[in-house]
Scaffold this motif. Sequence first.
Motif, PDB file in Angstrom:
ATOM      1  N   ASP A 121       0.855  -1.185   0.000  1.00  0.00           N
ATOM      2  CA  ASP A 121       0.000   0.000   0.000  1.00  0.00           C
ATOM      3  C   ASP A 121       0.891   1.235   0.000  1.00  0.00           C
ATOM      4  N   TRP A 122       0.984   1.891  -1.153  1.00  0.00           N
ATOM      5  CA  TRP A 122       1.848   3.060  -1.259  1.00  0.00           C
ATOM      6  C   TRP A 122       1.431   4.153  -0.280  1.00  0.00           C
ATOM      7  N   ALA A 123       0.133   4.368  -0.131  1.00  0.00           N
ATOM      8  CA  ALA A 123      -0.370   5.476   0.684  1.00  0.00           C
ATOM      9  C   ALA A 123      -0.017   5.313   2.163  1.00  0.00           C
ATOM     10  N   ARG A 124       0.235   4.090   2.607  1.00  0.00           N
ATOM     11  CA  ARG A 124       0.571   3.856   4.011  1.00  0.00           C
ATOM     12  C   ARG A 124       2.078   3.737   4.233  1.00  0.00           C
ATOM     13  N   ALA A 125       2.840   3.925   3.180  1.00  0.00           N
ATOM     14  CA  ALA A 125       4.292   3.759   3.266  1.00  0.00           C
ATOM     15  C   ALA A 125       4.976   5.113   3.405  1.00  0.00           C
ATOM     16  N   GLY A 126       6.197   5.085   3.911  1.00  0.00           N
ATOM     17  CA  GLY A 126       6.997   6.287   4.042  1.00  0.00           C
ATOM     18  C   GLY A 126       8.439   6.005   3.658  1.00  0.00           C
ATOM     19  N   ILE A 127       9.294   6.961   3.898  1.00  0.00           N
ATOM     20  CA  ILE A 127      10.694   6.827   3.506  1.00  0.00           C
ATOM     21  C   ILE A 127      11.348   5.561   4.071  1.00  0.00           C
ATOM     22  N   PRO A 128      11.133   5.200   5.339  1.00  0.00           N
ATOM     23  CA  PRO A 128      11.747   3.952   5.829  1.00  0.00           C
ATOM     24  C   PRO A 128      11.302   2.717   5.036  1.00  0.00           C
ATOM     25  N   ASP A 129      10.012   2.693   4.629  1.00  0.00           N
ATOM     26  CA  ASP A 129       9.503   1.559   3.847  1.00  0.00           C
ATOM     27  C   ASP A 129      10.115   1.542   2.449  1.00  0.00           C
ATOM     28  N   PHE A 130      10.183   2.720   1.826  1.00  0.00           N
ATOM     29  CA  PHE A 130      10.768   2.790   0.487  1.00  0.00           C
ATOM     30  C   PHE A 130      12.254   2.422   0.521  1.00  0.00           C
ATOM     31  N   ALA A 131      12.931   2.739   1.623  1.00  0.00           N
ATOM     32  CA  ALA A 131      14.333   2.351   1.769  1.00  0.00           C
ATOM     33  C   ALA A 131      14.467   0.834   1.888  1.00  0.00           C
ATOM     34  N   LEU A 132      13.534   0.194   2.587  1.00  0.00           N
ATOM     35  CA  LEU A 132      13.542  -1.276   2.663  1.00  0.00           C
ATOM     36  C   LEU A 132      13.397  -1.877   1.274  1.00  0.00           C
ATOM     37  N   ASP A 133      12.498  -1.309   0.471  1.00  0.00           N
ATOM     38  CA  ASP A 133      12.263  -1.835  -0.877  1.00  0.00           C
ATOM     39  C   ASP A 133      13.508  -1.702  -1.754  1.00  0.00           C
ATOM     40  N   ALA A 134      14.110  -0.526  -1.745  1.00  0.00           N
ATOM     41  CA  ALA A 134      15.321  -0.311  -2.540  1.00  0.00           C
ATOM     42  C   ALA A 134      16.459  -1.176  -2.009  1.00  0.00           C
ATOM     43  N   VAL A 152      23.322   2.984  -5.578  1.00  0.00           N
ATOM     44  CA  VAL A 152      21.968   3.524  -5.619  1.00  0.00           C
ATOM     45  C   VAL A 152      21.990   4.930  -6.220  1.00  0.00           C
ATOM     46  N   VAL A 153      20.964   5.220  -7.002  1.00  0.00           N
ATOM     47  CA  VAL A 153      20.788   6.536  -7.601  1.00  0.00           C
ATOM     48  C   VAL A 153      19.401   7.017  -7.199  1.00  0.00           C
ATOM     49  N   GLY A 154      19.341   8.067  -6.383  1.00  0.00           N
ATOM     50  CA  GLY A 154      18.068   8.579  -5.916  1.00  0.00           C
ATOM     51  C   GLY A 154      17.738   9.915  -6.535  1.00  0.00           C
ATOM     52  N   HIS A 155      16.510  10.041  -7.018  1.00  0.00           N
ATOM     53  CA  HIS A 155      16.055  11.294  -7.619  1.00  0.00           C
ATOM     54  C   HIS A 155      15.030  11.964  -6.714  1.00  0.00           C
ATOM     55  N   SER A 156      15.179  13.263  -6.487  1.00  0.00           N
ATOM     56  CA  SER A 156      14.247  14.044  -5.674  1.00  0.00           C
ATOM     57  C   SER A 156      14.102  13.400  -4.293  1.00  0.00           C
ATOM     58  N   GLU A 157      12.896  12.953  -3.913  1.00  0.00           N
ATOM     59  CA  GLU A 157      12.739  12.295  -2.606  1.00  0.00           C
ATOM     60  C   GLU A 157      13.655  11.075  -2.498  1.00  0.00           C
ATOM     61  N   GLY A 158      13.957  10.462  -3.639  1.00  0.00           N
ATOM     62  CA  GLY A 158      14.909   9.356  -3.648  1.00  0.00           C
ATOM     63  C   GLY A 158      16.282   9.775  -3.149  1.00  0.00           C
ATOM     64  N   GLY A 159      16.543  11.105  -3.190  1.00  0.00           N
ATOM     65  CA  GLY A 159      17.778  11.636  -2.646  1.00  0.00           C
ATOM     66  C   GLY A 159      17.852  11.518  -1.130  1.00  0.00           C
ATOM     67  N   TYR A 160      16.700  11.410  -0.473  1.00  0.00           N
ATOM     68  CA  TYR A 160      16.658  11.081   0.959  1.00  0.00           C
ATOM     69  C   TYR A 160      16.892   9.583   1.168  1.00  0.00           C
ATOM     70  N   ILE A 161      16.297   8.812   0.268  1.00  0.00           N
ATOM     71  CA  ILE A 161      16.256   7.358   0.453  1.00  0.00           C
ATOM     72  C   ILE A 161      17.604   6.708   0.140  1.00  0.00           C
ATOM     73  N   ALA A 162      18.283   7.151  -0.906  1.00  0.00           N
ATOM     74  CA  ALA A 162      19.544   6.520  -1.319  1.00  0.00           C
ATOM     75  C   ALA A 162      20.580   6.477  -0.198  1.00  0.00           C
ATOM     76  N   PRO A 163      20.867   7.591   0.501  1.00  0.00           N
ATOM     77  CA  PRO A 163      21.844   7.518   1.594  1.00  0.00           C
ATOM     78  C   PRO A 163      21.385   6.601   2.731  1.00  0.00           C
ATOM     79  N   ARG A 164      20.078   6.573   2.944  1.00  0.00           N
ATOM     80  CA  ARG A 164      19.550   5.690   3.994  1.00  0.00           C
ATOM     81  C   ARG A 164      19.820   4.221   3.653  1.00  0.00           C
ATOM     82  N   VAL A 165      19.634   3.879   2.369  1.00  0.00           N
ATOM     83  CA  VAL A 165      19.931   2.510   1.931  1.00  0.00           C
ATOM     84  C   VAL A 165      21.402   2.197   2.167  1.00  0.00           C
ATOM     85  N   ALA A 166      22.274   3.154   1.883  1.00  0.00           N
ATOM     86  CA  ALA A 166      23.716   2.936   2.057  1.00  0.00           C
ATOM     87  C   ALA A 166      24.082   2.732   3.527  1.00  0.00           C
TER      88      ALA A 166
END
Length: 198
Positions: A121-134, A152-166
């Motif tokens: 469910d995208w609407a119930r997900a946030g940056i921590p969830d998207f980081a788990l997926d990546a 990892v290459v993060g665009h826009s909000e993905g720029g928050y997520i990419a460092p978190r994945v690392a």
Amino acid sequence: TQGGDLPLVLTRQSADPEAARDGDTAEPPNRPQTPQPPFPYREETVRVESEPGITIEGTLTLPEGDGPFPAAVLIPGSGPQDRDWDIADHQIAVVWADRLARAGIASYRFDERGVGASTGDWARAGIPDFALDAGAAVQHLSTRSDIASVGVVGHSEGGYIAPRVATMIPDVAFVVTLAGPGVLGAEVYAEQHRLLAM
């Protein structure tokens, strides 16, 4: 729709009065970057399990040859994104995957959870969830014999997520942020709403 539904009514008009009278048949948008076959690479559908009950599906683009290749997991920006990041008939992630493959770099682009062929469910997900997926995508690619390293290459909000994945996965080979915010998310959203209200 991003942050809410807003009405938008567009009416096609033509600078040519004759065309306007005849119904003005529209040509497709000019997208000179859109990759055209034949392609010097191959693609395959790859599914990864992010967390119990969440399966992420995407497209792995592999350069010609046997590899092993460096690979990039492409992380989209805000809003529910499919694997192609289709915005205004412009498939940004497809263009990036094409360019990377031509440079000898594999890439994985995916439907965000709850979008396209991915579950959840995208609407119930946030940056921590998207980081788990990546992160799940990074870990999966790292197990393949045709992949040498994964970044990892993060665009826009993905720029928050990419460092978190690392920070979650020490083996991440590189982090690239493109148009990533340099301030807290609350500041970004406040500024966006201020600009929309002008």
